[in-house]
Design a protein around this motif. Structure first.
Motif, PDB file in Angstrom:
ATOM      1  N   UNK A  59       0.831  -1.202   0.000  1.00 35.10           N
ATOM      2  CA  UNK A  59       0.000   0.000   0.000  1.00 35.10           C
ATOM      3  C   UNK A  59       0.870   1.259   0.000  1.00 35.10           C
ATOM      4  N   UNK A  60       0.203   2.421   0.014  1.00 35.31           N
ATOM      5  CA  UNK A  60       0.922   3.686   0.028  1.00 35.31           C
ATOM      6  C   UNK A  60       0.052   4.818   0.533  1.00 35.31           C
ATOM      7  N   UNK A  61       0.665   6.010   0.639  1.00 35.39           N
ATOM      8  CA  UNK A  61      -0.070   7.212   1.049  1.00 35.39           C
ATOM      9  C   UNK A  61       0.180   8.334   0.055  1.00 35.39           C
ATOM     10  N   UNK A  62      -0.786   9.231  -0.021  1.00 34.90           N
ATOM     11  CA  UNK A  62      -0.716  10.422  -0.866  1.00 34.90           C
ATOM     12  C   UNK A  62      -1.154  11.585   0.022  1.00 34.90           C
ATOM     13  N   UNK A  63      -0.184  12.406   0.459  1.00 31.94           N
ATOM     14  CA  UNK A  63      -0.458  13.484   1.412  1.00 31.94           C
ATOM     15  C   UNK A  63      -0.204  14.823   0.737  1.00 31.94           C
ATOM     16  N   UNK A  64      -1.124  15.772   0.942  1.00 30.67           N
ATOM     17  CA  UNK A  64      -0.993  17.120   0.381  1.00 30.67           C
ATOM     18  C   UNK A  64      -0.829  18.121   1.515  1.00 30.67           C
ATOM     19  N   UNK A  65       0.107  19.074   1.337  1.00 26.97           N
ATOM     20  CA  UNK A  65       0.355  20.106   2.343  1.00 26.97           C
ATOM     21  C   UNK A  65      -0.132  21.445   1.798  1.00 26.97           C
ATOM     22  N   UNK A  66      -1.027  22.133   2.544  1.00 26.80           N
ATOM     23  CA  UNK A  66      -1.549  23.447   2.137  1.00 26.80           C
ATOM     24  C   UNK A  66      -1.439  24.426   3.289  1.00 26.80           C
ATOM     25  N   UNK A  67      -1.609  25.710   2.971  1.00 25.43           N
ATOM     26  CA  UNK A  67      -1.632  26.761   3.994  1.00 25.43           C
ATOM     27  C   UNK A  67      -3.048  27.188   4.302  1.00 25.43           C
ATOM     28  N   UNK A  68      -3.238  27.701   5.500  1.00 23.19           N
ATOM     29  CA  UNK A  68      -4.585  28.078   5.931  1.00 23.19           C
ATOM     30  C   UNK A  68      -5.139  29.250   5.137  1.00 23.19           C
ATOM     31  N   UNK A  69      -4.265  30.078   4.557  1.00 24.04           N
ATOM     32  CA  UNK A  69      -4.725  31.234   3.796  1.00 24.04           C
ATOM     33  C   UNK A  69      -5.244  30.863   2.416  1.00 24.04           C
ATOM     34  N   UNK A  70      -4.831  29.697   1.879  1.00 23.43           N
ATOM     35  CA  UNK A  70      -5.302  29.239   0.576  1.00 23.43           C
ATOM     36  C   UNK A  70      -5.170  27.724   0.532  1.00 23.43           C
ATOM     37  N   UNK A  71      -6.253  27.034   0.889  1.00 18.10           N
ATOM     38  CA  UNK A  71      -6.212  25.580   0.972  1.00 18.10           C
ATOM     39  C   UNK A  71      -6.305  24.893  -0.380  1.00 18.10           C
ATOM     40  N   UNK A  72      -6.360  25.689  -1.439  1.00 16.40           N
ATOM     41  CA  UNK A  72      -6.367  25.104  -2.781  1.00 16.40           C
ATOM     42  C   UNK A  72      -4.969  25.031  -3.376  1.00 16.40           C
ATOM     43  N   UNK A  73      -4.006  25.602  -2.683  1.00 19.95           N
ATOM     44  CA  UNK A  73      -2.653  25.668  -3.216  1.00 19.95           C
ATOM     45  C   UNK A  73      -1.690  24.906  -2.310  1.00 19.95           C
ATOM     46  N   UNK A  74      -0.923  23.981  -2.913  1.00 19.25           N
ATOM     47  CA  UNK A  74       0.027  23.196  -2.142  1.00 19.25           C
ATOM     48  C   UNK A  74       1.268  23.984  -1.782  1.00 19.25           C
ATOM     49  N   UNK A  75       1.869  23.617  -0.649  1.00 23.53           N
ATOM     50  CA  UNK A  75       3.092  24.275  -0.184  1.00 23.53           C
ATOM     51  C   UNK A  75       4.301  23.405  -0.525  1.00 23.53           C
ATOM     52  N   UNK A  76       5.238  23.978  -1.223  1.00 27.48           N
ATOM     53  CA  UNK A  76       6.432  23.284  -1.654  1.00 27.48           C
ATOM     54  C   UNK A  76       7.512  23.320  -0.576  1.00 27.48           C
ATOM     55  N   UNK A  77       8.326  22.254  -0.519  1.00 29.86           N
ATOM     56  CA  UNK A  77       9.515  22.248   0.319  1.00 29.86           C
ATOM     57  C   UNK A  77       9.287  21.898   1.768  1.00 29.86           C
ATOM     58  N   UNK A  78       8.092  21.466   2.142  1.00 28.95           N
ATOM     59  CA  UNK A  78       7.824  21.072   3.525  1.00 28.95           C
ATOM     60  C   UNK A  78       8.409  19.673   3.747  1.00 28.95           C
ATOM     61  N   UNK A  79       9.094  19.497   4.874  1.00 31.39           N
ATOM     62  CA  UNK A  79       9.772  18.230   5.140  1.00 31.39           C
ATOM     63  C   UNK A  79       9.066  17.437   6.237  1.00 31.39           C
ATOM     64  N   UNK A  80       8.958  16.133   6.016  1.00 32.09           N
ATOM     65  CA  UNK A  80       8.314  15.226   6.966  1.00 32.09           C
ATOM     66  C   UNK A  80       9.225  14.020   7.198  1.00 32.09           C
ATOM     67  N   UNK A  81       8.936  13.317   8.294  1.00 27.85           N
ATOM     68  CA  UNK A  81       9.477  11.970   8.496  1.00 27.85           C
ATOM     69  C   UNK A  81       8.309  11.034   8.774  1.00 27.85           C
ATOM     70  N   UNK A  82       8.482   9.756   8.369  1.00 24.98           N
ATOM     71  CA  UNK A  82       7.438   8.752   8.548  1.00 24.98           C
ATOM     72  C   UNK A  82       8.013   7.579   9.329  1.00 24.98           C
ATOM     73  N   UNK A  83       7.278   7.148  10.358  1.00 27.29           N
ATOM     74  CA  UNK A  83       7.698   6.014  11.178  1.00 27.29           C
ATOM     75  C   UNK A  83       6.511   5.115  11.452  1.00 27.29           C
ATOM     76  N   UNK A  84       6.811   3.842  11.672  1.00 30.34           N
ATOM     77  CA  UNK A  84       5.762   2.932  12.116  1.00 30.34           C
ATOM     78  C   UNK A  84       5.569   3.135  13.606  1.00 30.34           C
ATOM     79  N   UNK A  85       4.340   3.201  14.044  1.00 30.49           N
ATOM     80  CA  UNK A  85       4.060   3.469  15.454  1.00 30.49           C
ATOM     81  C   UNK A  85       4.746   2.434  16.345  1.00 30.49           C
ATOM     82  N   UNK A  86       5.470   2.920  17.349  1.00 32.10           N
ATOM     83  CA  UNK A  86       6.174   2.038  18.260  1.00 32.10           C
ATOM     84  C   UNK A  86       7.591   1.729  17.828  1.00 32.10           C
ATOM     85  N   UNK A  87       7.962   2.083  16.599  1.00 31.69           N
ATOM     86  CA  UNK A  87       9.315   1.826  16.102  1.00 31.69           C
ATOM     87  C   UNK A  87      10.003   3.173  15.905  1.00 31.69           C
TER      88      UNK A  87
END
Length: 591
Positions: free
Chosen positions: A413-441
């Motif tokens: 499986x996979x995920x598709x996540x979109x990052x937007x700002x509160x001032x314009x939720x129709x426009x994605x924000x570029x360059x935002x960094x995330x980390x992903x972990x399995x819960x408990x690991x």
């Protein structure tokens, strides 16, 4: 009447009453319950409901008059033994084939010296068979390889007479009508397949063990003396520890067909196959598993060789008894485990393993999804693994048959996540960094291809021009997506993480899987956009909202501005006064 009985009694000592599958039954004289009637023709039907297109061949060994009791006119007493009289060889070709098979047996003084004495040879065949099967024979007995009847059948398969009169006939429907009375051998001429029936695919048929029977008197109704091996494939889900979860069933009736896995995660597979019920009639029994994995999957390898464990029932087989190979391809990767002769298998201590009709052969191995081959198009779709079995199907030749292909399925499986700002939720924000972990690991981070690493920097997920991050190769489970670097001018709303769960209901038939979006995402209020969580084939999607940064109030701006203006004015006045003073001085000097 008394003369007839006496003659039959003498003849009985020289003949054999033989039934299906190379079975020899004792000759008895019991006419008390009926009237003995002699006949010169008979009918034989070999019924096989599972395989279409199989043809059978009948070969007459001895011509004879066959006598059996009738309980009323034209009604045979099927419980009464048949006897043969006036025994003759069916043909010179048959005589030479049978007697020639035993010419080299110089140590057997009981063998008849005169090849033309058919009655003597009939008696010798009966005596030899009774000695070889001390416990007696019946309709369920299969011929052991190398026994007298087995050798006769093998020799007679080479006979090429052309009609029933001389002792040879074929049938495409298993029905042989009005055959000349005598002692006959029936074998498979050409095997068919279940592909010829209403099934879409199927096993190739196996050759029957030799059917020796007396033609004449009551009709003979026989079933082929064989069984066709079957194969299956099971996969162990990582949330369990068994290939079969129903303790009342076997891997052939309730194997786990589907599992899901993360990228590069090893999954346990099991191949299982049966052998022919008449394997004792084979001198050599070849046996090969051919396992086709999709190109997205590879088995666990030691160098170029697959790592496998092979068992026959509960005995682990010595690797020297089989070959295990792996061949990558463009569309499929092939794992093969092959026995040149399964009957010679030994365990890891060098002890011979008994293989009979009840034996099951297992191949256990592990395979994984190749991180370099996973893409968004395969999410939630079955990665199909097919196994097929190739087996010896003729006791007297090197012919082979193949089984139906049996599948098992793996999903990711996979995920598709979109990052937007509160001032314009129709426009994605570029360059935002995330980390992903399995819960408990907490010690491992998940990269975009689903592979785990302890290097958090290497595993950072950065939004693209559309404000999106995509991760593939995820297993079922609960994960935490944490924002580590927000876009300039926005607050980090997901610093404490967004927890989401990939839930699924595995399809055991290979259909697409859609994760559940119900109550799958948990985060602080306002972090995940309302109603943005959706599920599609193999993928969970949602939108994270960052709040726009806020400015603070400033004081003193107007006073500062006025001071600058006043200072500038004073400076200008001073400069003008200086210029005027110099001009006046210059004029005075000129006067």
């Amino acid at each position: 009447m008394s003369k007839n009985i006496a003659r039959l009694a003498v003849t009985a000592g020289l003949t054999a009453a033989l039934s299906f599958g190379g079975v020899m039954a004792p000759v008895t004289m019991a006419f008390a319950d009926g009237t003995p009637v002699a006949t010169t023709i008979g009918n034989v039907t070999i019924k096989d409901d599972d395989y279409a297109g199989t043809t059978f061949k009948g070969i007459k060994i001895f011509s004879a008059t066959v006598t059996q009791d009738q309980t009323s006119p034209n009604v045979w007493d099927s419980t009464d033994e048949k006897t043969l009289s006036d025994i003759k060889w069916a043909s010179d070709e048959v005589r030479d084939a049978v007697t020639g098979e035993f010419n080299s047996d110089t140590t057997d003084p009981s063998k008849p010296n005169n090849i033309n004495d058919a009655a003597a040879w009939a008696k010798w065949i009966k005596t030899k068979t009774e000695a070889e099967y001390e416990a007696g024979t019946n309709q369920t007995t299969n011929l052991n390889v190398g026994t007298t009847l087995d050798r006769i059948a093998k020799a007679l398969e080479k006979v090429t007479a052309t009609n029933a009169t001389t002792g040879w006939k074929t049938s495409t429907d298993g029905k042989f009508n009005d055959l000349p009375a005598g002692y006959w051998l029936f074998v498979t001429d050409q095997p068919g397949s279940t592909k010829s029936t209403n099934k879409t695919n199927g096993n190739d048929d196996a050759f029957t063990s030799p059917i020796f029977t007396i033609v004449g008197g009551a009709d003979v109704n026989a079933e082929p003396k064989k069984s066709v091996p079957k194969v299956t494939k099971a996969v162990m889900d990582d949330k369990g520890d068994k290939f079969v979860t129903d303790v009342n069933k076997t891997v052939f009736t309730a194997a786990n067909k589907a599992a899901d896995s993360a990228s590069e995660q090893l999954i346990k597979y099991q191949l299982a196959g049966t052998v022919a019920s008449n394997i004792n009639t084979y001198k050599k029994y070849s046996y090969t598993f051919t396992d086709e994995l999709p190109c997205t999957m590879v088995p666990n390898l030691n160098g170029n060789n697959p790592v496998v464990e092979v068992k026959i029932d509960n005995s682990v087989v010595d690797p020297a008894c089989y070959s295990a190979t792996y061949a990558p391809g463009k569309s499929t990767n092939t794992l093969t485990v092959s026995f040149e002769n399964l009957k010679e298998a030994k365990d890891t201590h060098g002890t011979s393993i008994n293989v009979d009709g009840s034996s099951t052969v297992y191949v256990n191995y592990e395979a994984k999804l190749d991180a370099g081959k996973i893409n968004a198009d395969m999410l939630g779709k079955a990665q199909v693994n097919n196994v097929m079995l190739t087996y010896s199907n003729n006791p007297h030749t090197d012919g082979t048959g193949t089984t139906v292909e049996h599948p098992a399925y793996d999903y990711t499986y996979g995920i598709d996540v979109t990052k937007v700002g509160s001032n314009d939720e129709t426009k994605g924000l570029k360059g935002v960094e995330f980390t992903l972990q399995e819960q408990g690991d907490t010690n491992k981070f998940i990269m975009a291809n689903g592979v785990k690493t302890t290097d958090g920097a290497k595993a950072k997920l950065t939004t693209d021009d559309s404000g999106k991050i995509n991760v593939v190769g995820l297993d079922e489970g609960t994960y935490v997506l944490t924002e580590v670097t927000p876009a300039p001018g926005y607050n980090n709303s997901a610093a404490n993480g967004v927890t989401f769960t990939i839930k699924r209901d595995l399809n055991q038939n290979g259909g697409d899987v859609i994760p559940s979006a119900d109550s799958a995402i948990n985060a602080a209020s306002g972090v995940v956009k309302n109603n943005s969580a959706t599920a599609s084939t193999g993928k969970l999607s949602f939108t994270i909202v960052d709040q726009k940064g806020t400015g603070l109030p400033l004081t003193g701006l107007n006073g500062v501005t006025f001071t600058w203006i006043a200072g500038g004015a004073v400076l200008c006045i001073g400069v003008a006064h200086l210029i005027r003073s110099r001009k006046q001085a210059e004029e005075s000097e000129q006067e």
